[in-house]
Design a protein around this motif. Structure first.
Motif, PDB file in Angstrom:
ATOM      1  N   MET A   1      -9.657  -6.254  -6.765  1.00  0.00           N
ATOM      2  CA  MET A   1     -10.802  -5.349  -6.838  1.00  0.00           C
ATOM      3  C   MET A   1     -10.639  -4.410  -8.018  1.00  0.00           C
ATOM      4  N   GLY A   2     -11.468  -3.374  -8.073  1.00  0.00           N
ATOM      5  CA  GLY A   2     -11.393  -2.462  -9.208  1.00  0.00           C
ATOM      6  C   GLY A   2     -10.011  -1.868  -9.378  1.00  0.00           C
ATOM      7  N   THR A   3      -9.457  -1.337  -8.281  1.00  0.00           N
ATOM      8  CA  THR A   3      -8.139  -0.711  -8.357  1.00  0.00           C
ATOM      9  C   THR A   3      -7.182  -1.232  -7.282  1.00  0.00           C
ATOM     10  N   ARG A   4      -7.609  -2.205  -6.475  1.00  0.00           N
ATOM     11  CA  ARG A   4      -6.768  -2.758  -5.416  1.00  0.00           C
ATOM     12  C   ARG A   4      -6.368  -4.191  -5.759  1.00  0.00           C
ATOM     13  N   PRO A   5      -5.153  -4.602  -5.383  1.00  0.00           N
ATOM     14  CA  PRO A   5      -4.631  -5.882  -5.862  1.00  0.00           C
ATOM     15  C   PRO A   5      -5.171  -7.104  -5.157  1.00  0.00           C
ATOM     16  N   GLY A   6      -5.703  -6.942  -3.936  1.00  0.00           N
ATOM     17  CA  GLY A   6      -6.034  -8.111  -3.154  1.00  0.00           C
ATOM     18  C   GLY A   6      -4.771  -8.712  -2.575  1.00  0.00           C
ATOM     19  N   GLN A   7      -4.804 -10.000  -2.326  1.00  0.00           N
ATOM     20  CA  GLN A   7      -3.674 -10.681  -1.694  1.00  0.00           C
ATOM     21  C   GLN A   7      -2.387 -10.463  -2.491  1.00  0.00           C
ATOM     22  N   ILE A   8      -1.340 -10.050  -1.787  1.00  0.00           N
ATOM     23  CA  ILE A   8      -0.063  -9.793  -2.446  1.00  0.00           C
ATOM     24  C   ILE A   8       1.059 -10.099  -1.457  1.00  0.00           C
ATOM     25  N   ASP A   9       2.128 -10.659  -1.953  1.00  0.00           N
ATOM     26  CA  ASP A   9       3.290 -10.956  -1.135  1.00  0.00           C
ATOM     27  C   ASP A   9       3.858  -9.655  -0.573  1.00  0.00           C
ATOM     28  N   ALA A  10       4.081  -9.601   0.744  1.00  0.00           N
ATOM     29  CA  ALA A  10       4.662  -8.400   1.350  1.00  0.00           C
ATOM     30  C   ALA A  10       6.016  -8.073   0.743  1.00  0.00           C
ATOM     31  N   GLY A  11       6.682  -9.094   0.197  1.00  0.00           N
ATOM     32  CA  GLY A  11       7.966  -8.861  -0.453  1.00  0.00           C
ATOM     33  C   GLY A  11       7.854  -7.967  -1.670  1.00  0.00           C
ATOM     34  N   VAL A  12       6.688  -7.954  -2.319  1.00  0.00           N
ATOM     35  CA  VAL A  12       6.490  -7.050  -3.453  1.00  0.00           C
ATOM     36  C   VAL A  12       6.580  -5.601  -2.987  1.00  0.00           C
ATOM     37  N   VAL A  13       5.997  -5.308  -1.825  1.00  0.00           N
ATOM     38  CA  VAL A  13       6.057  -3.954  -1.274  1.00  0.00           C
ATOM     39  C   VAL A  13       7.505  -3.577  -0.964  1.00  0.00           C
ATOM     40  N   LEU A  14       8.256  -4.508  -0.372  1.00  0.00           N
ATOM     41  CA  LEU A  14       9.665  -4.249  -0.084  1.00  0.00           C
ATOM     42  C   LEU A  14      10.446  -4.002  -1.368  1.00  0.00           C
TER      43      LEU A  14
ATOM     44  N   VAL B   1       6.629   5.491   0.971  1.00  0.00           N
ATOM     45  CA  VAL B   1       5.434   4.894   1.566  1.00  0.00           C
ATOM     46  C   VAL B   1       4.183   5.437   0.899  1.00  0.00           C
ATOM     47  N   LYS B   2       4.148   6.749   0.677  1.00  0.00           N
ATOM     48  CA  LYS B   2       2.981   7.364   0.024  1.00  0.00           C
ATOM     49  C   LYS B   2       2.838   6.883  -1.412  1.00  0.00           C
ATOM     50  N   ASP B   3       3.957   6.714  -2.104  1.00  0.00           N
ATOM     51  CA  ASP B   3       3.915   6.193  -3.479  1.00  0.00           C
ATOM     52  C   ASP B   3       3.286   4.807  -3.499  1.00  0.00           C
ATOM     53  N   VAL B   4       3.738   3.952  -2.588  1.00  0.00           N
ATOM     54  CA  VAL B   4       3.230   2.578  -2.536  1.00  0.00           C
ATOM     55  C   VAL B   4       1.751   2.569  -2.171  1.00  0.00           C
ATOM     56  N   GLU B   5       1.378   3.409  -1.208  1.00  0.00           N
ATOM     57  CA  GLU B   5      -0.025   3.482  -0.807  1.00  0.00           C
ATOM     58  C   GLU B   5      -0.906   3.867  -1.983  1.00  0.00           C
ATOM     59  N   HIS B   6      -0.522   4.896  -2.713  1.00  0.00           N
ATOM     60  CA  HIS B   6      -1.310   5.326  -3.872  1.00  0.00           C
ATOM     61  C   HIS B   6      -1.360   4.219  -4.926  1.00  0.00           C
ATOM     62  N   PHE B   7      -0.222   3.588  -5.163  1.00  0.00           N
ATOM     63  CA  PHE B   7      -0.139   2.514  -6.150  1.00  0.00           C
ATOM     64  C   PHE B   7      -1.095   1.376  -5.810  1.00  0.00           C
ATOM     65  N   LEU B   8      -1.071   0.923  -4.559  1.00  0.00           N
ATOM     66  CA  LEU B   8      -1.882  -0.223  -4.163  1.00  0.00           C
ATOM     67  C   LEU B   8      -3.370   0.084  -4.133  1.00  0.00           C
ATOM     68  N   TYR B   9      -3.731   1.318  -3.819  1.00  0.00           N
ATOM     69  CA  TYR B   9      -5.148   1.670  -3.724  1.00  0.00           C
ATOM     70  C   TYR B   9      -5.750   2.172  -5.037  1.00  0.00           C
ATOM     71  N   HIS B  10      -4.902   2.629  -5.956  1.00  0.00           N
ATOM     72  CA  HIS B  10      -5.449   3.299  -7.144  1.00  0.00           C
ATOM     73  C   HIS B  10      -5.024   2.698  -8.486  1.00  0.00           C
ATOM     74  N   ASP B  11      -3.913   1.964  -8.547  1.00  0.00           N
ATOM     75  CA  ASP B  11      -3.360   1.565  -9.842  1.00  0.00           C
ATOM     76  C   ASP B  11      -3.329   0.069 -10.081  1.00  0.00           C
TER      77      ASP B  11
ATOM     78  N   ALA C   1      -8.410  -2.953   3.852  1.00  0.00           N
ATOM     79  CA  ALA C   1      -9.283  -3.330   2.736  1.00  0.00           C
ATOM     80  C   ALA C   1      -8.503  -3.590   1.453  1.00  0.00           C
ATOM     81  N   LEU C   2      -7.201  -3.858   1.585  1.00  0.00           N
ATOM     82  CA  LEU C   2      -6.375  -4.205   0.426  1.00  0.00           C
ATOM     83  C   LEU C   2      -6.305  -5.707   0.197  1.00  0.00           C
ATOM     84  N   ASP C   3      -6.624  -6.490   1.214  1.00  0.00           N
ATOM     85  CA  ASP C   3      -6.351  -7.917   1.192  1.00  0.00           C
ATOM     86  C   ASP C   3      -7.434  -8.700   0.475  1.00  0.00           C
TER      87      ASP C   3
END
Length: 402
Positions: free
Chosen positions: A238-251, A261-271, A232-234
């Motif tokens: 959204m309110g706190t989720r980025p939607g479509q994002i280049d996978a390279g940003v995660v890398l 991994v947990k830092d990125v997960e929290h970042f993408l879902y909450h910030d 549900a990130l894609d």
């Protein structure tokens, strides 16, 4: 009183619920709509009856309702007092059903354990959706429970629509595009023949715009494409989720910023999302009243991406005959709808300024080549209907009515 079905949509600190009576002819009559909020902080149960009158408004101390199971116990006590008995079944919203679960499913311990496998794919929702199911299984094992999946409505997409451009073995393992908000889209698809028969069987793009947002392409009332994918990130911001994002940003975040991994997960879902863009709020209502340029930029970005995905879905449909707005923002934010329509004017979309401002059913102008509607969604009613259908296939032992 007639037998009832309870619908539960559980979050991390709240339980939203609705109670439906099963009337003659298997009709569902909404009797209660409420919520237990502030679990663990300021717990409060409130609900309105079918007339909108307050049926209960009760608060407790943090110690009295510090966990979900205590909140459920309070709800059970209230239902016994208000209705006189427990429901004959409970329908639950479950966000992710994976590749296997393509229809409402009667839940047992084995099914529940299987659904836990999808927690990493919907960490904001899945654990909270499943927690009350487990509690009820442990404490009221004879009470029938039905899981209704947000992914199920999209499970008949073509393989081309579902795939990512990765090796086949991952697709076979279930790494594919699922789509979400299916209960909402299913309700809209069933509602269109009644409120907009001229487009119900044609090419329709539906925008479910809320704190979680997505879009769906309907053709003949069936989902053929969606903006959301594996999780549900894609898709849309959204309110706190980025939607479509280049996978390279995660890398980059992991390799260059040292995020786990947990830092990125929290970042993408909450910030991220509107909250991250504006630095002010994840709530569109706050952004619409703000004079901060960053609030305007966040809203402009939101409308731009909605229009962009609208064009993509129109391509999947081979054209567009109808555009439907639904959910909290879609139903109540004329400014957002107008901004989207302006960006999609190349499709011949033109709104009526008066109808749009009044949140009327049909909001397109007479000269618009695409008919535009605002159709309130009702995921809870959809869950109740599915639960009733499953209920009809199973006997109801007397202990379920106790």
């Amino acid at each position: 009183m007639a037998d009832t079905i309870l619908v539960i949509n559980a979050g991390s600190s709240s339980i939203k619920f609705q109670l439906f009576a099963i009337e003659p002819g298997e009709q569902l009559d909404r009797r209660l709509k409420g919520q237990i909020e502030g679990i663990g902080t300021r717990p409060r149960l409130f609900a309105n009856d079918a007339n909108g009158e307050c049926a209960v408004d009760q608060s407790w101390t943090t110690d009295e309702v510090s966990e979900l199971h205590q909140a459920l116990e309070k709800l059970v006590v209230f239902l016994r007092e208000y209705v006189g008995s427990l429901p004959v079944a409970i329908g639950h919203r479950v966000v992710h059903g994976g590749p296997e679960f393509i229809e409402p499913t009667l839940v047992n311990s084995w099914i529940l354990d299987h659904l836990l496998r999808f927690v990493p794919l919907a960490p904001l929702h899945q654990p909270n959706n499943l927690a009350p199911i487990r509690i009820v299984l442990e404490r009221l094992p004879h009470l029938l429970q039905v899981a209704c999946f947000d992914t199920a409505f999209h499970r008949h997409h073509s393989e081309i629509a579902d795939r990512y451009a990765i090796p086949d073995r991952f697709y076979r393992e279930g790494v594919r595009r699922y789509g979400f908000h299916g209960l909402s889209y299913e309700y809209i698809a069933l509602r269109l023949p009644l409120v907009a028969p001229e487009i119900a069987d044609d090419r329709v793009v539906v925008a479910h715009l809320g704190s979680g947002a997505s879009m769906c392409a309907l053709k003949g009332g069936k989902s053929i494409e969606s903006s959301m994918g594996f999780t549900a990130l894609d898709g849309l911001p959204m309110g706190t989720r980025p939607g479509q994002i280049d996978a390279g940003v995660v890398l980059y975040l992991m390799n260059e910023k040292g995020m786990t991994v947990k830092d990125v997960e929290h970042f993408l879902y909450h910030d991220c999302g509107l909250k991250g863009l504006s630095g002010i709020s994840n709530d569109v209502r706050d952004l619409l009243t703000s004079v901060d340029p960053k609030a305007k930029m966040a809203l402009d970005y939101f409308a731009y991406r909605i229009a962009l995905f609208g064009g993509m879905l129109a391509t999947a449909l081979g054209g567009i005959d109808g555009l439907v707005f639904t959910a909290g923002i879609g139903e109540n934010a004329p400014t957002i709808r107008q901004a989207v329509a302006d960006r999609m004017s190349c499709f011949g979309i033109k709104l009526s300024e008066v109808a749009n401002a009044k949140n009327e059913l049909c909001i397109s102008s007479e000269s618009s080549r695409v008919t535009c509607y605002v159709v309130p969604t009702d995921e809870e009613l959809m869950i109740a209907r599915h639960t009733l259908q499953v209920l009809q296939k199973h006997e109801m032992p007397e202990e379920r009515r106790a």
